[in-house]
Design an enzyme around this catalytic site. Structure first.
Site, mmCIF file in Angstrom:
data_model
loop_
_atom_site.group_PDB
_atom_site.id
_atom_site.type_symbol
_atom_site.label_atom_id
_atom_site.label_comp_id
_atom_site.label_asym_id
_atom_site.label_seq_id
_atom_site.Cartn_x
_atom_site.Cartn_y
_atom_site.Cartn_z
ATOM 1 N N HIS A 48 30.826 32.550 32.990
ATOM 2 C CA HIS A 48 32.185 33.097 33.069
ATOM 3 C C HIS A 48 33.211 32.037 33.466
ATOM 4 O O HIS A 48 34.369 32.352 33.714
ATOM 5 C CB HIS A 48 32.226 34.272 34.049
ATOM 6 C CG HIS A 48 31.565 35.501 33.524
ATOM 7 N ND1 HIS A 48 32.049 36.194 32.446
ATOM 8 C CD2 HIS A 48 30.438 36.152 33.922
ATOM 9 C CE1 HIS A 48 31.248 37.226 32.191
ATOM 10 N NE2 HIS A 48 30.273 37.218 33.076
ATOM 11 N N TYR A 73 34.142 38.491 39.495
ATOM 12 C CA TYR A 73 32.720 38.808 39.405
ATOM 13 C C TYR A 73 32.059 38.853 40.775
ATOM 14 O O TYR A 73 31.036 39.523 40.946
ATOM 15 C CB TYR A 73 32.016 37.843 38.452
ATOM 16 C CG TYR A 73 32.170 38.335 37.030
ATOM 17 C CD1 TYR A 73 31.378 39.364 36.549
ATOM 18 C CD2 TYR A 73 33.164 37.844 36.204
ATOM 19 C CE1 TYR A 73 31.547 39.871 35.280
ATOM 20 C CE2 TYR A 73 33.354 38.340 34.927
ATOM 21 C CZ TYR A 73 32.535 39.363 34.472
ATOM 22 O OH TYR A 73 32.721 39.881 33.213
#
Length: 746
Positions: free
Chosen positions: A428, A273
């Site tokens: 996440h 990410y």
């Protein structure tokens, strides 16, 4: 204002530069600038890598123009036609804008104009996307995140043709398309826009960049500082279980720049990410640099964005693929377009590090912007130097005080250990404190599973996260770390996990023959303290470097301890008896255990249990210090997975039951090779004759490794004192060992 007319002749690479009138105005003013465009035009035909990139982009855009413009009514998830078509549109429009500026060919400006007016006609009456899965539904796409992607790229396209459009055309686009679009992803969706998350970063960049093109100060301020009164209550979750708003939450670009990044440039959600968020971070920061240099956005937090590029490169294996920490898709690498942008910008706006040019060479393309030109010129002029990825310890958290990631590398990435002792990593993150993965020359030896998702593959859940991401990939047992009583760390409760992080005990990569990382965790299981020390060791009596793993556990109760190792390869040999069932059953019922088939169960060996496998043409042996009461499980992922969403990969697990305080000691030893061409097997057996725990107290844990030639290596970790200056002395078998610092090795 005076007009500057620049007329250019035929290019040596077969493209013509058309006469183009560039007004001495404020456009282009985002990523491209008038002076930067002039430099690119002057150098066309003289810089091979830049010319190659330009020709590739031109071929791609020309093919799309020949196909015609399609802006279908949205209806699909990721991977479906309408999703992919709108995604392709914004990529191509941005590239067409660059081509218009460099080549001066009006067809590119016309293409963007016509596309934008098709969107203008559509957007005025466009309802919310029909797919209802997202916590923040978009209009063009199923989620506001992808709508923001669209606006980040389209703002660049609009900027590139701003002076080509008439005043009336600009007013129509801004009134009917761009301003409503920006308001929709921000004011109308504060749960998406007003938080600290990679989603918000994209939304913030989108609103800020279109604000800069339109010279709309309200949008610019909204992007930088967020929405003051968003009407959101504290709490609330997104689709991944992440908290949308916390007490005292900051918002806007600066908050998103400061909080997820550590001072070392590590992004708390992990490299997958970070790679995704680096594009809007860098592009918006550059746009601010070009328009509001007084705010020093690109240099904010001690140049953390530029540090972030180095952090990302160091979080990749020998093949350039990012370690799949947290939610990370395997195979994502620094060859992605976002990293091409990041590396070029880091080179140009940083200190012109020649090591970055070797990454540019590998990428084989550059950004069509001034930074890409500079990088390509550097490559042309032979300035590139090899990018040396050594061992690195990257802190986590806004102040670098929330754990981190330790990477130990031996040699030229001959053996690479990735040790995770970080914070939760926002929504996440995985429940995997003190977990690790191991690589040899870019090949996974012991793996981190990564995410459970088939990105942009429509047939697999619309290309979105699958339920197995929660039921398997995020669980503790899915990682190479300790699972207690078949429970997840922090009970799998995100709000609890987000309050804690592991603590670094020591990190030392200064020696050639031994490199050490050690960390502790006391909150994952209340009442239980875990201390894991990992050392990459190279001795002459061993063909290759090996990994020593010491996990010391103290608890206020008896527990069941499970320590898995997820290997990739074919079983070769073992020294323990086991039974293989005629029918497969899951190892448990929940917390990830329901996804593990038991392919074999046996009793460990008193002393050392050994297990060998062959992976990618290389042999590996796991030697574990065990008792006869320990159980060994041979497992395979895939139980309770009727849609085959999980990879069918294997693991070996050591189980120790009804135990309070204990120490797990193991060695992962790479050795030998096998060639299917010559059918030659070399050094297929372990070099370890005996692994022994020779000392264990509250203050010290000592391990000896005796090789087959009779030579002994001794490693001692000081369990309670990690001072680099502390002096220690212990006696083992009548011999006294003295040293300074947290550990001893000889």
């Amino acid at each position: 204002m005076n007009l500057k007319k620049l007329t250019f002749s035929l290019l040596t690479i077969g493209m013509s530069l058309s006469p183009l009138t560039l007004q001495a105005s404020e456009h282009p003013n985002l990523i491209l600038t008038e002076s930067g465009v002039e430099r690119m035009r002057e150098n066309v035909g003289q810089v091979p890598l830049f010319d190659k990139s330009l020709a590739s982009v031109k071929q791609q855009v020309d093919a799309e123009i020949a196909m015609g413009i399609d802006t279908p009514i949205p209806k699909d998830f990721s991977g479906g036609y309408t999703h992919q078509r709108h995604k392709q549109n914004f990529f191509i429009a941005q590239k067409a804008g660059v081509l218009y500026q460099i080549l001066g060919d009006e067809k590119y400006a016309k293409y963007i104009r016509d596309m934008l007016f098709q969107y203008e006609a559509m957007y005025k009456d466009l309802p919310l996307h029909p797919q209802e899965r997202s916590y923040a539904r978009g209009k063009l796409f199923w989620q506001c995140l992808n709508d923001s992607n669209w606006l980040v790229y389209m703002s660049q396209a609009y900027d590139a043709i701003y002076n080509y459009l008439s005043k009336d055309e600009r007013q129509a686009l801004e009134t009917n398309l761009f301003r409503p679009f920006a308001d929709f992803i921000s004011i109308e969706n504060p749960q998406f826009f007003n938080r600290v998350h990679n989603h918000s970063t994209w939304g913030i960049a989108a609103v800020g960049m279109i604000g800069l093109v339109m010279n709309d100060e309200e949008l610019i301020q909204r992007a930088l500082y967020g929405i003051d009164d968003d009407g959101l209550e504290v709490g609330g979750k997104d689709n991944d279980g992440g908290t949308i708003k916390i007490e005292g939450q900051r918002k806007g670009f600066f908050a998103n720049l400061e909080e997820p990044f550590s001072p070392d440039g590590y992004y708390t959600e992990g490299p997958y990410y970070q790679r995704y968020a680096m594009y809007p971070f860098l592009i918006f920061a550059l746009a601010m640099e070009n328009n509001r240099p007084d705010l020093k956005v690109l240099q904010h937090k001690d140049n953390v964005l530029l540090k972030g590029v180095d952090a990302l490169l160091n979080l990749s294996d020998a093949d350039g693929e990012f370690f799949p920490l947290n939610d990370g898709q395997k195979g994502m690498s620094y060859y992605s377009a976002s990293l091409v942008t990041a590396v070029d910008l880091a080179y140009f706006y940083g200190n012109k590090d020649p090591q970055l040019l070797s990454i540019v060479e590998k990428q084989g393309q550059v950004l069509l912007q001034e930074s890409g030109l500079a990088a390509a010129i550097g490559v042309r002029d032979g300035k590139a130097k090899p990018y040396l990825k050594g061992s690195v310890n990257l802190s986590d958290g806004i102040n670098g005080k929330q754990g981190g990631i330790g990477v130990l590398r031996h040699g030229n990435e001959d053996l690479t250990l990735v040790f995770k002792y970080a914070a939760q990593g926002l929504s996440h993150g995985h429940y995997d404190k003190l977990s690790f993965s191991l690589y040899e020359k870019g090949e996974e030896v012991l793996q981190d599973y990564g995410l459970a998702r088939f990105v942009n593959i429509e047939q697999k859940g619309g290309g979105n996260y699958l339920k197995e991401n929660t039921t398997w990939a995020k669980t503790t047992i899915a990682h190479n770390t300790l699972s207690i009583n078949q429970q997840k760390h922090f009970g799998g409760v995100y709000d609890v996990a987000s309050q804690h992080h592991s603590e670094l005990f020591t990190f030392d990569a200064s020696k050639d023959n031994v490199k050490v990382v050690s960390a502790t965790e006391e909150n994952a299981y209340p009442g239980t303290f875990m201390h894991r020390t990992m050392a990459v060791i190279k001795e002459e009596s061993f063909e290759k470097a090996y990994l020593l793993d010491i996990m010391r556990v103290t608890s206020d109760s008896e527990n069941q301890y499970d320590l898995p190792f997820y290997y990739l390869g074919q079983v070769i040999d073992n020294n323990f008896d086991y039974q293989s069932p005629t029918s497969l059953h899951p190892l448990g019922e929940e917390n990830g255990y329901q996804h593990l088939y038991v392919e074999g169960k046996g009793s460990a060996v008193e002393g050392n249990t050994k297990f060998s496998w062959l992976g990618a043409g290389k042999y590996y042996t796991l030697t574990m210090l065990t008792d006869a009461q320990d159980d060994i499980y041979l497992t395979r992922i895939g139980a309770n997975d009727p849609e085959f969403n999980l990879r069918r990969e294997a693991g070996i697990m050591l189980r120790r039951e009804k135990t309070q305080d204990t120490v797990f000691v193991s060695v992962v030893e790479p050795h030998g090779s096998y060639s299917p061409v010559s059918e030659s097997s070399k050094n297929s057996k372990s070099s370890i004759a005996k692994l022994e725990l020779v000392l264990n107290s509250a203050k010290y844990t000592g391990v000896s490794i005796v090789d087959v030639k009779g030579k002994t290596q001794l490693f001692i970790i000081a369990n309670s004192d990690n001072s680099d200056t502390a002096e220690h002395a212990v006696t083992i078998d009548g011999e006294t060992y003295r040293w300074t610092g947290p550990y001893f090795y000889q």
